[in-house]
Design a protein around this motif. Sequence first.
Motif, PDB file in Angstrom:
ATOM      1  N   THR A   1     -12.422   3.293  -6.808  1.00 36.23           N
ATOM      2  CA  THR A   1     -11.532   3.937  -5.835  1.00 36.23           C
ATOM      3  C   THR A   1     -10.097   3.488  -6.022  1.00 36.23           C
ATOM      4  OG1 THR A   1     -13.336   4.047  -4.213  1.00 36.23           O
ATOM      5  CG2 THR A   1     -11.085   4.315  -3.381  1.00 36.23           C
ATOM      6  N   LEU A   2      -9.893   2.190  -6.048  1.00 35.16           N
ATOM      7  CA  LEU A   2      -8.530   1.648  -6.055  1.00 35.16           C
ATOM      8  C   LEU A   2      -7.842   1.787  -7.411  1.00 35.16           C
ATOM      9  CD1 LEU A   2      -9.158  -1.484  -3.804  1.00 35.16           C
ATOM     10  CD2 LEU A   2      -8.021   0.668  -3.201  1.00 35.16           C
ATOM     11  N   SER A   3      -8.606   2.029  -8.464  1.00 35.51           N
ATOM     12  CA  SER A   3      -7.984   2.287  -9.772  1.00 35.51           C
ATOM     13  C   SER A   3      -7.219   3.604  -9.748  1.00 35.51           C
ATOM     14  CB  SER A   3      -9.048   2.322 -10.877  1.00 35.51           C
ATOM     15  OG  SER A   3      -9.897   3.457 -10.715  1.00 35.51           O
ATOM     16  N   GLU A   4      -7.568   4.481  -8.804  1.00 37.68           N
ATOM     17  CA  GLU A   4      -6.903   5.783  -8.686  1.00 37.68           C
ATOM     18  C   GLU A   4      -5.878   5.810  -7.558  1.00 37.68           C
ATOM     19  OE1 GLU A   4      -9.462   9.257  -8.862  1.00 37.68           O
ATOM     20  OE2 GLU A   4     -11.152   7.995  -9.455  1.00 37.68           O
ATOM     21  N   TRP A   5      -5.680   4.671  -6.883  1.00 39.16           N
ATOM     22  CA  TRP A   5      -4.791   4.656  -5.724  1.00 39.16           C
ATOM     23  C   TRP A   5      -3.525   3.858  -6.028  1.00 39.16           C
ATOM     24  CZ3 TRP A   5      -3.168   7.137  -1.891  1.00 39.16           C
ATOM     25  CH2 TRP A   5      -2.437   6.538  -0.861  1.00 39.16           C
ATOM     26  N   GLU A   6      -2.354   4.478  -5.813  1.00 36.94           N
ATOM     27  CA  GLU A   6      -1.083   3.832  -6.115  1.00 36.94           C
ATOM     28  C   GLU A   6      -0.210   3.611  -4.877  1.00 36.94           C
ATOM     29  OE1 GLU A   6      -0.453   2.616  -8.979  1.00 36.94           O
ATOM     30  OE2 GLU A   6      -2.201   3.477  -9.994  1.00 36.94           O
ATOM     31  N   GLY A   7      -0.703   3.955  -3.703  1.00 43.71           N
ATOM     32  CA  GLY A   7       0.104   3.827  -2.494  1.00 43.71           C
ATOM     33  C   GLY A   7       0.098   2.427  -1.911  1.00 43.71           C
ATOM     34  N   ASP A   8       0.776   2.275  -0.768  1.00 44.93           N
ATOM     35  CA  ASP A   8       0.867   0.975  -0.093  1.00 44.93           C
ATOM     36  C   ASP A   8      -0.265   0.752   0.907  1.00 44.93           C
ATOM     37  OD1 ASP A   8       3.236   0.235  -1.397  1.00 44.93           O
ATOM     38  OD2 ASP A   8       4.459   1.348   0.048  1.00 44.93           O
ATOM     39  N   ALA A   9      -0.865   1.825   1.411  1.00 41.83           N
ATOM     40  CA  ALA A   9      -1.950   1.684   2.379  1.00 41.83           C
ATOM     41  C   ALA A   9      -3.135   0.967   1.725  1.00 41.83           C
ATOM     42  CB  ALA A   9      -2.394   3.051   2.898  1.00 41.83           C
ATOM     43  N   LYS A  10      -3.763   0.073   2.479  1.00 44.96           N
ATOM     44  CA  LYS A  10      -4.842  -0.744   1.948  1.00 44.96           C
ATOM     45  C   LYS A  10      -6.207  -0.320   2.492  1.00 44.96           C
ATOM     46  CE  LYS A  10      -2.041  -4.973   1.564  1.00 44.96           C
ATOM     47  NZ  LYS A  10      -1.966  -6.409   1.942  1.00 44.96           N
ATOM     48  N   ILE A  11      -7.239  -0.683   1.764  1.00 44.12           N
ATOM     49  CA  ILE A  11      -8.581  -0.663   2.323  1.00 44.12           C
ATOM     50  C   ILE A  11      -8.749  -1.956   3.105  1.00 44.12           C
ATOM     51  CG2 ILE A  11     -11.022  -0.982   1.736  1.00 44.12           C
ATOM     52  CD1 ILE A  11     -10.754   1.141  -0.362  1.00 44.12           C
ATOM     53  N   LEU A  12      -9.133  -1.837   4.371  1.00 39.87           N
ATOM     54  CA  LEU A  12      -9.278  -2.993   5.250  1.00 39.87           C
ATOM     55  C   LEU A  12     -10.758  -3.213   5.513  1.00 39.87           C
ATOM     56  CD1 LEU A  12      -6.412  -2.083   7.758  1.00 39.87           C
ATOM     57  CD2 LEU A  12      -6.272  -3.469   5.671  1.00 39.87           C
ATOM     58  N   LEU A  13     -11.345  -4.207   4.884  1.00 39.77           N
ATOM     59  CA  LEU A  13     -12.767  -4.482   5.022  1.00 39.77           C
ATOM     60  C   LEU A  13     -13.056  -5.117   6.377  1.00 39.77           C
ATOM     61  CD1 LEU A  13     -13.593  -5.950   1.486  1.00 39.77           C
ATOM     62  CD2 LEU A  13     -14.005  -3.622   2.313  1.00 39.77           C
ATOM     63  N   GLU A  14     -13.996  -4.516   7.096  1.00 40.62           N
ATOM     64  CA  GLU A  14     -14.352  -4.987   8.436  1.00 40.62           C
ATOM     65  C   GLU A  14     -15.628  -5.816   8.390  1.00 40.62           C
ATOM     66  OE1 GLU A  14     -15.474  -3.159  12.865  1.00 40.62           O
ATOM     67  OE2 GLU A  14     -14.755  -1.839  11.261  1.00 40.62           O
ATOM     68  N   ASN A  15     -15.592  -6.973   9.048  1.00 45.13           N
ATOM     69  CA  ASN A  15     -16.782  -7.819   9.116  1.00 45.13           C
ATOM     70  C   ASN A  15     -17.914  -7.117   9.858  1.00 45.13           C
ATOM     71  OD1 ASN A  15     -14.931  -8.275  11.431  1.00 45.13           O
ATOM     72  ND2 ASN A  15     -16.569  -9.604  12.181  1.00 45.13           N
ATOM     73  N   SER A  16     -19.144  -7.411   9.458  1.00 41.45           N
ATOM     74  CA  SER A  16     -20.305  -6.717   9.998  1.00 41.45           C
ATOM     75  C   SER A  16     -20.885  -7.413  11.222  1.00 41.45           C
ATOM     76  CB  SER A  16     -21.401  -6.620   8.936  1.00 41.45           C
ATOM     77  OG  SER A  16     -20.954  -5.915   7.808  1.00 41.45           O
ATOM     78  N   ALA A  17     -21.538  -6.620  12.072  1.00 43.47           N
ATOM     79  CA  ALA A  17     -22.380  -7.161  13.132  1.00 43.47           C
ATOM     80  C   ALA A  17     -23.775  -7.370  12.557  1.00 43.47           C
ATOM     81  CB  ALA A  17     -22.429  -6.198  14.312  1.00 43.47           C
TER      82      ALA A  17
END
Length: 278
Positions: A129-145
């Motif tokens: 996914t991120l190899s194709e993304w050049e913007g500033d917005a990030k993927i924000l990983l959320e901790n699990s319940a």
Amino acid sequence: MKFGCHLSIRDGYLGAAKKAYAMNAGSFQYFPKNPRSLSVKDYSEEDAALCRVFCKEKGILSVSHSPYPTSLTPHSDEKKIQVIDSLLNDLEITEACGSIGVVVHFGKHASHLTLLESYQLMIELLDETLSEWEGDAKILLENSAGIPGTMGTTLEELVQIRRLCEFPEKIGFCLDTCHAFSCGLWNGSNWNDVLEKGVALGYFDQLEVIHFNNSKYPTGQGKDRHAPIFGKGCITEDQFDQLVQTPELAKLPFILETPKEEIPHEKEIQMLQEKWGI
């Protein structure tokens, strides 16, 4: 403090931002598209641009949240392609709206894979996914319940997944307080230990947003049931106070995902500002 809540985009991205401002919120979260579909959305660039300008003018922070079917450990190659295309669409919309990033749930242990293979699949999907993304917005990983030991419930996992990805600079974190309480990561009495460990691991350096939720069930039971911050939840005001007063969190958006039918979000934001606002 940048208290806010999840808002609908029924009236567009600008409409959600204006709703946040009308509620006297300093932040908000939104689904960039249909929350129950991975279909790529042909969005209004003008609406997104107006949202970006409005939020900048008003000092409002925003994040998006990926649709519910988004899985970082998909069960098939076909689903993997759908998730990647959907995430790139989410990131594009998020960037256009001027948001920090898109919150994505940590992957789950895939039933057809070993635990190690599930982690590897998650890293592969993020890398593709991120190899194709050049913007500033990030993927924000959320901790699990989940019960203690469930995949995605430790700070070590979150930090290690980011570290092992090819594009760690494009990944940040979202801390959900109910999820942390559910799995016992934060049991209400050990915040200083969580903070110390998080600082040592570098977790808090990459933390971008707090999902600010109480829990309807005691810690360690693995039940993801959100409750209002003030009221009958199992996390006390004093326990929340330790978290809110943490300097490392001072500039982050605190997003409510609490049941608004119990306390309307506008009222709950007002209560938060009266209690902890500056």
